[in-house]
Design a protein around this motif. Structure first.
Motif, PDB file in Angstrom:
ATOM      1  N   LYS A  53       0.831  -1.193   0.000  1.00  0.00           N
ATOM      2  CA  LYS A  53       0.000   0.000   0.000  1.00  0.00           C
ATOM      3  C   LYS A  53       0.868   1.245   0.000  1.00  0.00           C
ATOM      4  CE  LYS A  53      -3.817   2.393   2.275  1.00  0.00           C
ATOM      5  NZ  LYS A  53      -4.822   2.385   3.363  1.00  0.00           N
ATOM      6  N   ASN A  54       0.584   2.145  -0.947  1.00  0.00           N
ATOM      7  CA  ASN A  54       1.222   3.446  -0.993  1.00  0.00           C
ATOM      8  C   ASN A  54       0.465   4.348  -0.032  1.00  0.00           C
ATOM      9  OD1 ASN A  54       1.867   6.166  -1.679  1.00  0.00           O
ATOM     10  ND2 ASN A  54       2.506   5.528  -3.733  1.00  0.00           N
ATOM     11  N   LEU A  55       1.093   4.731   1.069  1.00  0.00           N
ATOM     12  CA  LEU A  55       0.421   5.528   2.101  1.00  0.00           C
ATOM     13  C   LEU A  55       0.218   6.976   1.674  1.00  0.00           C
ATOM     14  CD1 LEU A  55       2.269   4.205   5.291  1.00  0.00           C
ATOM     15  CD2 LEU A  55       0.105   3.419   4.305  1.00  0.00           C
ATOM     16  N   VAL A  56       0.929   7.417   0.647  1.00  0.00           N
ATOM     17  CA  VAL A  56       0.788   8.787   0.158  1.00  0.00           C
ATOM     18  C   VAL A  56      -0.461   8.918  -0.710  1.00  0.00           C
ATOM     19  CG1 VAL A  56       1.866  10.644  -1.163  1.00  0.00           C
ATOM     20  CG2 VAL A  56       3.286   9.125   0.242  1.00  0.00           C
ATOM     21  N   THR A  57      -0.658   7.951  -1.622  1.00  0.00           N
ATOM     22  CA  THR A  57      -1.801   7.997  -2.544  1.00  0.00           C
ATOM     23  C   THR A  57      -2.993   7.178  -2.060  1.00  0.00           C
ATOM     24  OG1 THR A  57      -1.061   6.067  -3.817  1.00  0.00           O
ATOM     25  CG2 THR A  57      -0.191   8.233  -4.470  1.00  0.00           C
ATOM     26  N   GLY A  58      -2.729   6.231  -1.144  1.00  0.00           N
ATOM     27  CA  GLY A  58      -3.783   5.339  -0.676  1.00  0.00           C
ATOM     28  C   GLY A  58      -4.047   4.161  -1.602  1.00  0.00           C
ATOM     29  N   LYS A  59      -3.278   4.060  -2.669  1.00  0.00           N
ATOM     30  CA  LYS A  59      -3.484   3.001  -3.651  1.00  0.00           C
ATOM     31  C   LYS A  59      -2.664   1.754  -3.327  1.00  0.00           C
ATOM     32  CE  LYS A  59      -4.527   6.104  -7.523  1.00  0.00           C
ATOM     33  NZ  LYS A  59      -4.143   6.534  -8.892  1.00  0.00           N
ATOM     34  N   ASP A  62      12.638   1.785  15.008  1.00  0.00           N
ATOM     35  CA  ASP A  62      13.564   2.903  14.808  1.00  0.00           C
ATOM     36  C   ASP A  62      12.930   4.036  14.013  1.00  0.00           C
ATOM     37  OD1 ASP A  62      15.481   1.623  16.223  1.00  0.00           O
ATOM     38  OD2 ASP A  62      16.861   1.282  14.560  1.00  0.00           O
ATOM     39  N   ILE A  63      12.038   3.686  13.079  1.00  0.00           N
ATOM     40  CA  ILE A  63      11.359   4.710  12.281  1.00  0.00           C
ATOM     41  C   ILE A  63      10.559   5.640  13.191  1.00  0.00           C
ATOM     42  CG2 ILE A  63       9.451   5.102  10.668  1.00  0.00           C
ATOM     43  CD1 ILE A  63      11.728   4.281   9.073  1.00  0.00           C
ATOM     44  N   ASP A  64       9.879   5.051  14.167  1.00  0.00           N
ATOM     45  CA  ASP A  64       9.039   5.841  15.076  1.00  0.00           C
ATOM     46  C   ASP A  64       9.850   6.855  15.882  1.00  0.00           C
ATOM     47  OD1 ASP A  64       6.861   4.407  14.209  1.00  0.00           O
ATOM     48  OD2 ASP A  64       6.940   2.951  15.847  1.00  0.00           O
ATOM     49  N   LYS A  65      11.148   6.557  16.076  1.00  0.00           N
ATOM     50  CA  LYS A  65      11.996   7.433  16.878  1.00  0.00           C
ATOM     51  C   LYS A  65      12.731   8.473  16.038  1.00  0.00           C
ATOM     52  CE  LYS A  65      12.980   3.494  19.919  1.00  0.00           C
ATOM     53  NZ  LYS A  65      14.042   2.573  20.401  1.00  0.00           N
ATOM     54  N   ASN A  66      12.587   8.387  14.723  1.00  0.00           N
ATOM     55  CA  ASN A  66      13.358   9.262  13.848  1.00  0.00           C
ATOM     56  C   ASN A  66      12.449  10.296  13.184  1.00  0.00           C
ATOM     57  OD1 ASN A  66      14.942  10.348  11.675  1.00  0.00           O
ATOM     58  ND2 ASN A  66      16.308   8.584  11.875  1.00  0.00           N
ATOM     59  N   PRO A  67      12.536  11.565  13.576  1.00  0.00           N
ATOM     60  CA  PRO A  67      11.619  12.591  13.048  1.00  0.00           C
ATOM     61  C   PRO A  67      11.859  12.944  11.574  1.00  0.00           C
ATOM     62  CG  PRO A  67      13.313  13.607  14.405  1.00  0.00           C
ATOM     63  CD  PRO A  67      13.473  12.135  14.565  1.00  0.00           C
ATOM     64  N   ASN A  68      13.024  12.565  11.035  1.00  0.00           N
ATOM     65  CA  ASN A  68      13.350  12.925   9.655  1.00  0.00           C
ATOM     66  C   ASN A  68      12.999  11.848   8.632  1.00  0.00           C
ATOM     67  OD1 ASN A  68      14.411  15.503  10.220  1.00  0.00           O
ATOM     68  ND2 ASN A  68      16.359  14.598  10.848  1.00  0.00           N
ATOM     69  N   VAL A  69      12.515  10.700   9.105  1.00  0.00           N
ATOM     70  CA  VAL A  69      12.208   9.593   8.203  1.00  0.00           C
ATOM     71  C   VAL A  69      10.716   9.271   8.266  1.00  0.00           C
ATOM     72  CG1 VAL A  69      12.707   7.203   7.577  1.00  0.00           C
ATOM     73  CG2 VAL A  69      14.524   8.645   8.499  1.00  0.00           C
ATOM     74  N   GLU A  70      10.094   9.203   7.116  1.00  0.00           N
ATOM     75  CA  GLU A  70       8.657   8.931   7.028  1.00  0.00           C
ATOM     76  C   GLU A  70       8.416   7.662   6.215  1.00  0.00           C
ATOM     77  OE1 GLU A  70       4.583  11.254   5.635  1.00  0.00           O
ATOM     78  OE2 GLU A  70       6.485  11.754   4.681  1.00  0.00           O
ATOM     79  N   VAL A  71       7.513   6.802   6.697  1.00  0.00           N
ATOM     80  CA  VAL A  71       7.142   5.593   5.962  1.00  0.00           C
ATOM     81  C   VAL A  71       6.170   5.971   4.850  1.00  0.00           C
ATOM     82  CG1 VAL A  71       6.056   3.315   6.095  1.00  0.00           C
ATOM     83  CG2 VAL A  71       7.465   4.138   7.993  1.00  0.00           C
ATOM     84  N   THR A  72       6.447   5.516   3.637  1.00  0.00           N
ATOM     85  CA  THR A  72       5.586   5.822   2.491  1.00  0.00           C
ATOM     86  C   THR A  72       4.851   4.607   1.946  1.00  0.00           C
ATOM     87  OG1 THR A  72       7.459   5.502   0.979  1.00  0.00           O
ATOM     88  CG2 THR A  72       7.031   7.755   1.766  1.00  0.00           C
ATOM     89  N   HIS A  73       5.379   3.391   2.202  1.00  0.00           N
ATOM     90  CA  HIS A  73       4.769   2.168   1.686  1.00  0.00           C
ATOM     91  C   HIS A  73       4.870   1.067   2.743  1.00  0.00           C
ATOM     92  CE1 HIS A  73       5.988   4.417  -1.909  1.00  0.00           C
ATOM     93  NE2 HIS A  73       5.094   3.742  -2.610  1.00  0.00           N
ATOM     94  N   VAL A  74       3.828   0.240   2.844  1.00  0.00           N
ATOM     95  CA  VAL A  74       3.847  -0.900   3.766  1.00  0.00           C
ATOM     96  C   VAL A  74       3.363  -2.155   3.052  1.00  0.00           C
ATOM     97  CG1 VAL A  74       3.536   0.463   5.864  1.00  0.00           C
ATOM     98  CG2 VAL A  74       1.525  -0.392   4.629  1.00  0.00           C
ATOM     99  N   LEU A  84       1.113  -5.324   2.781  1.00  0.00           N
ATOM    100  CA  LEU A  84      -0.229  -5.605   3.292  1.00  0.00           C
ATOM    101  C   LEU A  84      -0.361  -6.985   3.926  1.00  0.00           C
ATOM    102  CD1 LEU A  84      -2.404  -3.942   0.515  1.00  0.00           C
ATOM    103  CD2 LEU A  84      -2.026  -3.155   2.854  1.00  0.00           C
ATOM    104  N   ASN A  85       0.638  -7.847   3.758  1.00  0.00           N
ATOM    105  CA  ASN A  85       0.575  -9.167   4.398  1.00  0.00           C
ATOM    106  C   ASN A  85       1.086  -9.140   5.829  1.00  0.00           C
ATOM    107  OD1 ASN A  85      -0.487 -10.295   2.107  1.00  0.00           O
ATOM    108  ND2 ASN A  85       1.398 -11.309   1.452  1.00  0.00           N
ATOM    109  N   ASP A  86       2.169  -8.413   6.060  1.00  0.00           N
ATOM    110  CA  ASP A  86       2.790  -8.451   7.393  1.00  0.00           C
ATOM    111  C   ASP A  86       3.158  -7.066   7.949  1.00  0.00           C
ATOM    112  OD1 ASP A  86       4.973  -7.757   5.862  1.00  0.00           O
ATOM    113  OD2 ASP A  86       6.015  -9.671   6.082  1.00  0.00           O
ATOM    114  N   SER A  87       2.765  -6.008   7.246  1.00  0.00           N
ATOM    115  CA  SER A  87       2.980  -4.621   7.698  1.00  0.00           C
ATOM    116  C   SER A  87       4.444  -4.206   7.777  1.00  0.00           C
ATOM    117  CB  SER A  87       2.317  -4.384   9.071  1.00  0.00           C
ATOM    118  OG  SER A  87       0.921  -4.576   8.980  1.00  0.00           O
ATOM    119  N   THR A  88       5.354  -4.955   7.147  1.00  0.00           N
ATOM    120  CA  THR A  88       6.749  -4.531   7.116  1.00  0.00           C
ATOM    121  C   THR A  88       6.892  -3.281   6.248  1.00  0.00           C
ATOM    122  OG1 THR A  88       7.128  -6.144   5.348  1.00  0.00           O
ATOM    123  CG2 THR A  88       7.803  -6.772   7.567  1.00  0.00           C
TER     124      THR A  88
END
Length: 370
Positions: free
Chosen positions: A281-287, A303-315, A317-321
Motif C-alpha cells: 500500500k502506498n500511504l501517500v496515494t492510498g493506492k 527505529d522509524i518511530d523514533k526518527n523525526p526525519n524519516v517517514e514511511v511511504t509504503h507498507v 499488506l501481508n505483514d505490515s513490514t
C-alpha cells in the motif's frame, strides 16, 4: 539413467531427488520464490548471489532460456530446487533448454522434490543454510554444509559489482545519474535510460568523491545481496550523497542502506519476501500495488518511530513490514521492492518517473540540468 541428488538443510532435513544442471555440490542460504514466470531473470539477479532458490511453480523449464532475459552477465544463484523439470521447451524464440543453460552456467540443481512440502517447512522453520549434491553421499553432506557462512553479517556486494565503471543511455541526455552498483539488475538502469537519463554505473566501493567529480544531477543506490549492516563503506557513501543535497533514490538493498545512513537499523527476516505477487500500500496515494520482491532483510519499524526525519511511504499488506521511506529533510526516498519488475507487474514503475521529476524540479528550466 537419471542420477540421484540430495538436498540437506542445516537442521537435518534430507530430501532425495533427481540431479539437474551441473553434476556437483553447492550450498548457500535456501529460500523460495513464488513467481509463476521469469525463472531466468530470477537466477541472474545478483541479489540472489549465494542462495539456493526453491521455485514454487510446479513446472520449471518449459519455455527454455533466452539471452535477452538475463538480468546480469551470468547466473548468480548457488543452487536450484524444483518439482517438475521440463527437459524440452516449447518457445520458438528460446536459445536453449534450461538444462543446457544450467550446465553452461554451472548451476547445481535437484528436481522431483515436493516443493510444496519444502516451502511450508521453510515458512515454519525460517531461512537456513542448505547444500545440494549429485556427487556426495548423505553422510558426507553435513561436513560440507558446516563450511557455508551464515547470510547474517555477510557482505556480498563487492563480489557481484562491476569491476569498472560503465555508461548506459544517451550521452547527450539532459540528466546525469551516478549509479552505485551493489548488485544491480540490467533492467533498472534501462528504466532510467528510457526516461532520458545518462547513467554512469560505479563499482560498489567507489568513493563519493569519485562519483561526485562526474557532476551528476542525482544518485541511485542499487539492489544487491547480503547483510546491509555489514556494509560500512556503502553506508558512509550514502550518508555523503544525502549531504550533497542532490536527489537520491534507493531500491531494495539501496532502501536498507538509506535507512541505515539515516539512523534506522535493519534486521534479518524469518524467511523474507521473494516473488511477483506481494501486495503493497502506498500511504501517500492510498493506492495498492502488486510488487516484485526479493529480500531477506528489512527496515526496523521501531527505529522509524523514533526518527523525526524519516517517514514511511509504503507498507506490505501481508505483514505490515516497511516497504518504502522518504527523508523529510532531504530529496531522498527508497522502496524495498523492485519497480522495474523484471519479472513481475509494472504497477510501481511510476517511481522512476518520480525520481526524474525530483531531479528536474531542482532547476527552473529542466533543459539546463547539468
Amino acid at each position: 539413467m537419471q542420477k540421484k541428488a540430495y538436498l540437506l538443510l542445516e537442521d537435518g532435513l534430507l530430501v532425495e531427488g533427481t540431479a539437474i544442471g551441473k553434476i556437483g555440490t553447492s550450498g548457500g542460504e535456501i529460500c523460495f520464490n513464488t513467481g509463476m514466470t521469469g525463472y531466468q531473470e530470477i537466477y541472474t539477479d545478483p541479489s540472489y548471489y549465494g542462495q539456493i532458490i526453491v521455485n514454487t511453480t510446479s513446472h520449471i523449464g518449459n519455455y527454455g532460456a533466452l539471452d535477452e532475459e538475463q538480468e546480469s552477465s551470468q547466473a548468480q544463484i548457488a543452487g536450484l530446487v524444483v518439482n517438475d523439470f521440463a527437459k524440452e521447451f516449447s518457445r520458438k524464440s528460446a536459445k536453449e533448454s534450461l538444462q543446457s543453460y544450467l550446465e553452461t552456467t554451472g548451476i547445481v540443481g535437484i528436481a522431483d522434490v515436493d516443493t510444496r512440502m519444502l516451502v511450508r517447512y521453510l515458512r515454519s522453520k525460517g531461512a537456513m543454510n542448505a547444500i545440494i549434491s549429485s556427487e556426495l553421499s548423505p553422510d558426507q553432506l553435513m561436513q560440507e554444509l558446516k563450511k557455508i557462512p551464515s547470510m547474517d553479517g555477510l557482505e556480498l556486494s563487492s563480489r557481484v559489482t562491476t569491476k569498472e565503471a560503465y555508461f548506459v543511455g544517451d550521452k547527450d541526455a539532459s540528466i546525469k545519474i551516478a549509479v552505485l552498483d551493489l548488485g544491480i539488475k540490467k533492467s533498472i538502469v534501462e528504466n532510467l535510460a528510457e526516461r532520458g537519463c545518462y547513467c554512469k554505473v560505479f563499482p560498489a566501493k567507489t568513493t563519493f568523491e569519485e562519483m561526485s567529480s562526474w557532476k551528476p544531477d542525482g544518485y541511485f543506490i542499487s539492489n544487491g545481496p547480503g547483510d546491509p549492516s555489514a556494509m560500512d563503506y556503502a553506508i558512509k557513501t550514502v550518508k555523503q550523497t544525502l549531504e550533497s543535497e542532490k536527489p537520491v533514490f534507493g531500491i531494495c538493498l539501496g532502501h536498507q542502506l538509506l535507512a541505515l545512513a539515516s539512523g534506522v537499523s535493519t534486521y534479518k527476516m524469518h524467511h523474507g519476501h521473494r516473488g511477483l505477487n506481494h501486495p503493497v500500500k502506498n500511504l501517500v496515494t492510498g493506492k495498492g500495488e502488486m510488487t516484485s520482491q526479493n529480500h531477506g532483510f528489512a527496515v526496523s519499524e521501531k527505529d522509524i518511530d523514533k526518527n523525526p526525519n524519516v517517514e514511511v511511504t509504503h507498507v506490505h499488506l501481508n505483514d505490515s513490514t516497511i516497504m518504502g521511506i522518504r527523508r523529510k529533510d532531504k530529496k531522498a526516498f527508497s522502496v524495498q521492492y523492485h519497480p522495474e519488475a523484471s519479472p513481475g507487474p509494472h504497477d510501481s514503475r511510476y517511481l522512476f518517473d518520480d525520481f526524474v521529476t525530483m531531479i528536474k524540479s531542482e532547476v527552473k528550466d529542466p533543459s539546463t540540468v547539468s
